[in-house]
Design a protein around this motif. Structure first.
Motif, PDB file in Angstrom:
ATOM      1  N   GLY A 154       1.155  -1.258   0.027  1.00  0.00           N
ATOM      2  CA  GLY A 154       0.002  -0.229  -0.146  1.00  0.00           C
ATOM      3  C   GLY A 154       0.836   0.882  -0.315  1.00  0.00           C
ATOM      4  N   LYS A 155       2.104   1.110  -0.225  1.00  0.00           N
ATOM      5  CA  LYS A 155       2.973   2.530  -0.411  1.00  0.00           C
ATOM      6  C   LYS A 155       3.772   2.206  -1.718  1.00  0.00           C
ATOM      7  N   ASP A 156       4.107   4.205  -1.868  1.00  0.00           N
ATOM      8  CA  ASP A 156       4.224   4.237  -3.089  1.00  0.00           C
ATOM      9  C   ASP A 156       6.176   5.102  -2.998  1.00  0.00           C
ATOM     10  N   LYS A 157       6.085   4.948  -1.203  1.00  0.00           N
ATOM     11  CA  LYS A 157       7.080   5.775  -0.677  1.00  0.00           C
ATOM     12  C   LYS A 157       7.796   4.425   0.195  1.00  0.00           C
ATOM     13  N   ILE A 158       9.119   3.842  -0.036  1.00  0.00           N
ATOM     14  CA  ILE A 158       9.410   3.006   1.491  1.00  0.00           C
ATOM     15  C   ILE A 158      11.405   3.855   1.379  1.00  0.00           C
ATOM     16  N   ASN A 159      10.952   4.341   2.819  1.00  0.00           N
ATOM     17  CA  ASN A 159      12.187   5.006   3.218  1.00  0.00           C
ATOM     18  C   ASN A 159      13.036   3.808   4.258  1.00  0.00           C
ATOM     19  N   ILE A 160      14.362   3.586   4.179  1.00  0.00           N
ATOM     20  CA  ILE A 160      15.253   2.047   4.556  1.00  0.00           C
ATOM     21  C   ILE A 160      16.721   2.792   5.315  1.00  0.00           C
ATOM     22  N   VAL A 161      16.762   2.017   5.580  1.00  0.00           N
ATOM     23  CA  VAL A 161      17.705   1.891   6.844  1.00  0.00           C
ATOM     24  C   VAL A 161      18.634   1.248   6.812  1.00  0.00           C
ATOM     25  N   ILE A 162      20.507   1.116   6.229  1.00  0.00           N
ATOM     26  CA  ILE A 162      20.947  -0.576   5.808  1.00  0.00           C
ATOM     27  C   ILE A 162      22.248   0.150   6.385  1.00  0.00           C
ATOM     28  N   MET A 163      22.395  -1.412   7.228  1.00  0.00           N
ATOM     29  CA  MET A 163      23.644  -1.689   7.684  1.00  0.00           C
ATOM     30  C   MET A 163      24.654  -2.830   7.361  1.00  0.00           C
ATOM     31  N   GLU A 164      25.808  -2.131   6.469  1.00  0.00           N
ATOM     32  CA  GLU A 164      26.659  -3.153   5.805  1.00  0.00           C
ATOM     33  C   GLU A 164      27.975  -3.752   6.577  1.00  0.00           C
ATOM     34  N   GLN A 217      14.545  11.487  11.412  1.00  0.00           N
ATOM     35  CA  GLN A 217      14.713  10.721   9.565  1.00  0.00           C
ATOM     36  C   GLN A 217      13.805  10.298  10.190  1.00  0.00           C
ATOM     37  N   PRO A 218      12.031  10.116   9.394  1.00  0.00           N
ATOM     38  CA  PRO A 218      11.378   8.698   9.577  1.00  0.00           C
ATOM     39  C   PRO A 218      11.936   7.644   8.647  1.00  0.00           C
ATOM     40  N   TYR A 219      11.581   6.215   8.957  1.00  0.00           N
ATOM     41  CA  TYR A 219      12.164   5.126   8.642  1.00  0.00           C
ATOM     42  C   TYR A 219      11.249   3.932   8.121  1.00  0.00           C
ATOM     43  N   ASP A 220      11.065   2.727   7.321  1.00  0.00           N
ATOM     44  CA  ASP A 220      10.351   2.483   7.264  1.00  0.00           C
ATOM     45  C   ASP A 220      10.427   0.991   7.651  1.00  0.00           C
ATOM     46  N   PHE A 221      12.084   0.793   7.156  1.00  0.00           N
ATOM     47  CA  PHE A 221      12.940  -0.710   7.087  1.00  0.00           C
ATOM     48  C   PHE A 221      14.060  -0.391   7.827  1.00  0.00           C
ATOM     49  N   VAL A 222      14.306  -1.948   8.133  1.00  0.00           N
ATOM     50  CA  VAL A 222      16.091  -1.384   8.757  1.00  0.00           C
ATOM     51  C   VAL A 222      16.759  -2.820   8.455  1.00  0.00           C
ATOM     52  N   VAL A 223      17.803  -2.858   6.987  1.00  0.00           N
ATOM     53  CA  VAL A 223      18.337  -4.175   6.407  1.00  0.00           C
ATOM     54  C   VAL A 223      19.306  -4.341   6.904  1.00  0.00           C
ATOM     55  N   SER A 224      19.624  -5.251   6.963  1.00  0.00           N
ATOM     56  CA  SER A 224      21.828  -5.540   7.733  1.00  0.00           C
ATOM     57  C   SER A 224      21.882  -6.172   7.079  1.00  0.00           C
ATOM     58  N   ASN A 225      23.127  -6.238   6.582  1.00  0.00           N
ATOM     59  CA  ASN A 225      23.661  -7.657   5.740  1.00  0.00           C
ATOM     60  C   ASN A 225      24.319  -8.740   6.677  1.00  0.00           C
ATOM     61  N   ASN A 226      23.768  -8.355   8.281  1.00  0.00           N
ATOM     62  CA  ASN A 226      23.843  -9.807   8.298  1.00  0.00           C
ATOM     63  C   ASN A 226      22.846  -9.846   9.792  1.00  0.00           C
ATOM     64  N   ASP A 227      22.656 -10.821  10.836  1.00  0.00           N
ATOM     65  CA  ASP A 227      21.835 -11.244  11.965  1.00  0.00           C
ATOM     66  C   ASP A 227      22.878 -10.062  13.057  1.00  0.00           C
ATOM     67  N   SER A 228      23.846  -9.983  12.627  1.00  0.00           N
ATOM     68  CA  SER A 228      24.657  -8.968  14.328  1.00  0.00           C
ATOM     69  C   SER A 228      24.157  -8.325  14.179  1.00  0.00           C
ATOM     70  N   MET A 229      24.027  -7.420  13.493  1.00  0.00           N
ATOM     71  CA  MET A 229      24.290  -6.865  12.513  1.00  0.00           C
ATOM     72  C   MET A 229      22.123  -6.023  12.903  1.00  0.00           C
ATOM     73  N   ALA A 230      21.726  -6.788  12.646  1.00  0.00           N
ATOM     74  CA  ALA A 230      19.660  -6.998  13.006  1.00  0.00           C
ATOM     75  C   ALA A 230      20.307  -6.189  13.907  1.00  0.00           C
ATOM     76  N   LEU A 231      20.284  -7.157  14.703  1.00  0.00           N
ATOM     77  CA  LEU A 231      19.881  -7.944  16.387  1.00  0.00           C
ATOM     78  C   LEU A 231      20.758  -6.243  17.174  1.00  0.00           C
ATOM     79  N   GLY A 232      22.188  -5.287  16.782  1.00  0.00           N
ATOM     80  CA  GLY A 232      22.625  -4.612  17.331  1.00  0.00           C
ATOM     81  C   GLY A 232      21.084  -3.393  17.628  1.00  0.00           C
ATOM     82  N   VAL A 233      20.445  -3.543  16.004  1.00  0.00           N
ATOM     83  CA  VAL A 233      19.825  -2.054  16.477  1.00  0.00           C
ATOM     84  C   VAL A 233      18.455  -2.549  17.161  1.00  0.00           C
TER      85      VAL A 233
END
Length: 324
Positions: A154-164, A217-233
């Protein structure tokens, strides 16, 4: 890290034996092969991979040693020189920086190298000589994008955070590039409101995400390149009383802690990367190269005999119990 250090010490104790620590005397035709493994820096995933490699080496009666370069290129170079000096038949290398592949090959002085878990550029690989065993990183990023799109209809715009992850690691580029390509090809407006390298580390990811939160800043999803960084978020979420349901967090690797976070409803998605499969197939490939053979008969090998791919798998709350 303690677990890996114990493993390294066990392997070191086997160095003067004829066969590997486990499965010795199996009578397999690969017996007598000497395999040296260098890992860029041990973490939960790579330690599991090395355990699987050690077990498979034992199964085929091969001698095996694993050592951690601790993230220091000079140490990894010294380790490969050591493998040459001590007459190992094949080297398994998780390169600290894939741009150094040519240098590492030259230092190896003709010993075959199985690069694993971090892939050098294709031009640095050579059929049945310098090969790569791992998973197709593009699939991991694409799977993350598919989850986001399926849950943003239902969204036309998606704001994402990326942990590399580490900037010299092929997984970082492969996962991030395919994520963004798949998202942008959807036709939706994709805004990357924050992107930085947490170098695979949980604590650093928490610190970076707290910095991001300070921007408001607004954000909709946080995407991490691995689980450890996702757990940090998620640690930062807990510190700041953020409901994970408001901005879902995605990872890669399906580590035990990552799967537990999915079961607890904190993380929504990860991608299973088989540490066991990568470790086993790295040894299978090493055994072929050590005796001058070809990887062509190994499941997952590509037609050019440069790669052996172990598939990724999507993990959500609906199937996470299969990966515990």
């Amino acid at each position: 890290m303690r677990k890996f250090l114990r493993l390294a010490l066990v392997c070191l104790s086997c160095i003067n034996t004829v066969t590997g620590c486990s499965g010795a005397g199996t009578g397999n035709s690969s017996g007598g092969i000497r395999i040296y493994l260098t890992v860029s820096q041990a973490d939960a995933f790579r330690s599991s991979l090395i355990e699987a490699a050690e077990k498979e080496a034992g199964n085929i009666g091969a001698e095996f040693i694993a050592e951690d370069a601790g993230g220091v290129l000079e140490t990894q170079v010294a380790q490969i020189k050591k493998a040459v000096k001590e007459g190992y038949d094949v080297i398994l290398c998780n390169p600290i920086n894939t741009d150094t592949a040519l240098e590492l090959e030259e230092i190896a002085e003709g010993i075959p190298i199985v690069f694993y878990n971090s892939c050098p550029d294709d031009k640095r690989l050579k059929a049945d000589k310098y090969i790569y065993v791992g998973s197709s990183e593009a699939d991991a990023g694409r799977y993350q994008a598919e989850y986001i799109l399926e849950n943003s209809q239902g969204k036309d715009k998606i704001n994402i955070v990326i942990m590399e992850g580490g900037l010299g690691h092929s997984a970082t580029k492969g996962r991030t590039d395919s994520l963004l390509q798949a998202l942008k090809s959807s036709g939706k407006t994709i805004n990357v409101v924050f992107k930085d390298t947490a170098e695979w580390d949980q604590e650093k990811a928490k610190e970076l995400f707290n910095i991001f939160l300070s921007t408001g800043q607004p954000y909709d999803f946080v995407v991490s390149n691995n689980d450890s960084m996702a757990l940090g978020v998620l640690d930062a979420y807990a510190e700041n009383n953020i409901n994970p349901a408001d901005a879902p967090v995605l990872g890669v690797d399906a580590t035990a802690d990552g799967c537990a976070a999915i079961e607890d409803g904190k993380m929504v998605f990860t991608v299973y990367q088989s540490a066991k499969g990568q470790g086993e197939y790295a040894i299978k490939a090493a055994a072929e190269l050590a005796k001058g053979g070809s990887i062509s008969g190994i499941e997952g090998a590509t037609e050019d005999n440069k790669y052996v791919y172990v598939p990724f798998e999507k993990v959500t709350a609906s199937n996470v119990s299969n990966y515990k």
